[in-house]
Design an enzyme around this catalytic site. Structure first.
Site, short mmCIF file in Angstrom:
data_model
loop_
_atom_site.label_atom_id
_atom_site.label_comp_id
_atom_site.label_asym_id
_atom_site.label_seq_id
_atom_site.Cartn_x
_atom_site.Cartn_y
_atom_site.Cartn_z
N ASP A 253 -18.24 53.15 31.24
CA ASP A 253 -18.39 54.45 30.59
C ASP A 253 -17.70 54.35 29.23
O ASP A 253 -16.83 53.50 29.03
CB ASP A 253 -17.75 55.53 31.47
N ASP B 126 -16.67 57.48 26.87
CA ASP B 126 -15.73 58.53 26.49
C ASP B 126 -14.49 58.52 27.36
O ASP B 126 -14.56 58.65 28.59
CB ASP B 126 -16.41 59.90 26.57
#
Length: 295
Positions: free
Chosen positions: A47, A49
């Site tokens: 991922d 963020d």
């Protein structure tokens, strides 16, 4: 006894998530230098963020685009309000999602792919490069050094995800895909944002295409929203986790890595879900821009 069928709207939302994942996997580009990894059945999925980058990449992108008058303050505030309502109330009505998506993407229509890609390169250098977590970057590099491929998986536009992956020397990226015709955005997403179940669908589709053994793969995230993706792999890892993911990771014996200071971690636990989640989700809906390229 036959289990009850899911309501039509729930099935439609699931279908759109699957479509978003498949579109992201189909649009993924692989760096030619990594076409022949020494461990081809294994890979790692990160991922972006708060996992790879401090804060929301879509927020950093939006600020840069706003400074360049790509859209107006009024447009972004309108998208933020709709997305905040959606997240706080918890409505998962496909019709409501479609309305929010359509409204948020109205101001994207008419811009070109080249325009966003060129601005994205500038914005990465200006505000994203120095926000990469050194610890997470080192983990990604370790996978590469051991002959595994590494993909980013994010709700951000796939163009931006690919810029980040390329700058970090990673294999490629999966991101939100939107439609364009003759290089101009139409304002329509392909499926939904690459979020939650859509991320899992994207990873599964990519794994099938690349012949990966997911039981031997790793995945990294900060958010409990990514549990569907984390549950797919044999080595799930919580990075800078929110409270729900931290609890889940401890319960299941997953590795946990936190690269924030104590102050930052406490602050993130208090405000990230309420503020950054709503804002970045709105911007993702408004800026998720990529489409099918004409042959």
């Amino acid at each position: 006894m036959t289990p009850p069928a899911k309501p039509r709207r729930a099935r439609d939302l699931q279908r759109r998530s699957t479509l978003a994942g498949e579109a992201a996997a189909a649009a993924a580009e692989v760096e030619t230098a990594l076409h022949h990894p020494t461990d081809p059945a294994r890979a790692a999925f990160f991922d972006v963020d708060n996992t790879v980058m401090q804060g929301a990449s879509i927020f950093h992108l939006a600020r840069g685009l706003h400074r360049r008058e790509f859209f107006t303050t009024r447009e972004i505030l309108g998208a933020a309000w709709k997305q905040t309502y959606f997240r706080v109330v918890g409505v998962e009505d496909p019709d409501h999602v479609a309305q929010t998506r359509s409204s948020a993407l109205d101001f994207i229509a008419g811009h070109t792919v080249t325009e966003l890609e060129e601005l994205g390169e500038e914005i990465f250098d200006e505000v994203m490069a120095h926000r990469i977590w050194p610890g997470t970057r080192a983990l990604a590099q370790l996978h590469l050094d051991e002959g595994r491929r590494v993909w980013l998986v994010t709700a951000a536009p796939i163009e931006i995800a690919q810029i980040i992956a390329r700058r970090l020397g990673l294999t490629g990226a999966l991101g939100t895909v939107a439609e364009h015709e003759d290089g101009v955005y139409t304002g329509r997403l392909v499926g939904e944002m690459l979020h939650g179940p859509a991320k899992a669908a994207a990873v599964a589709a990519l794994a099938q295409r690349e012949r990966l053994d997911l039981s031997r793969c790793s995945a990294y995230s900060d958010s409990s929203n990514d549990l569907p993706m984390l549950a797919l792999v044999g080595d799930p890892v919580a990075i800078n986790p929110d409270a729900a993911l931290r609890a889940h990771a401890r319960e299941h014996g997953w590795r946990i890595r936190d690269y924030r200071t104590g102050r930052k971690a406490a602050r993130a636990a208090l405000v990230a879900a309420a503020l950054a989640g709503a804002a970045s989700g709105a911007l993702a809906a408004g800026l998720a821009v990529r489409g099918r390229r004409d042959p």
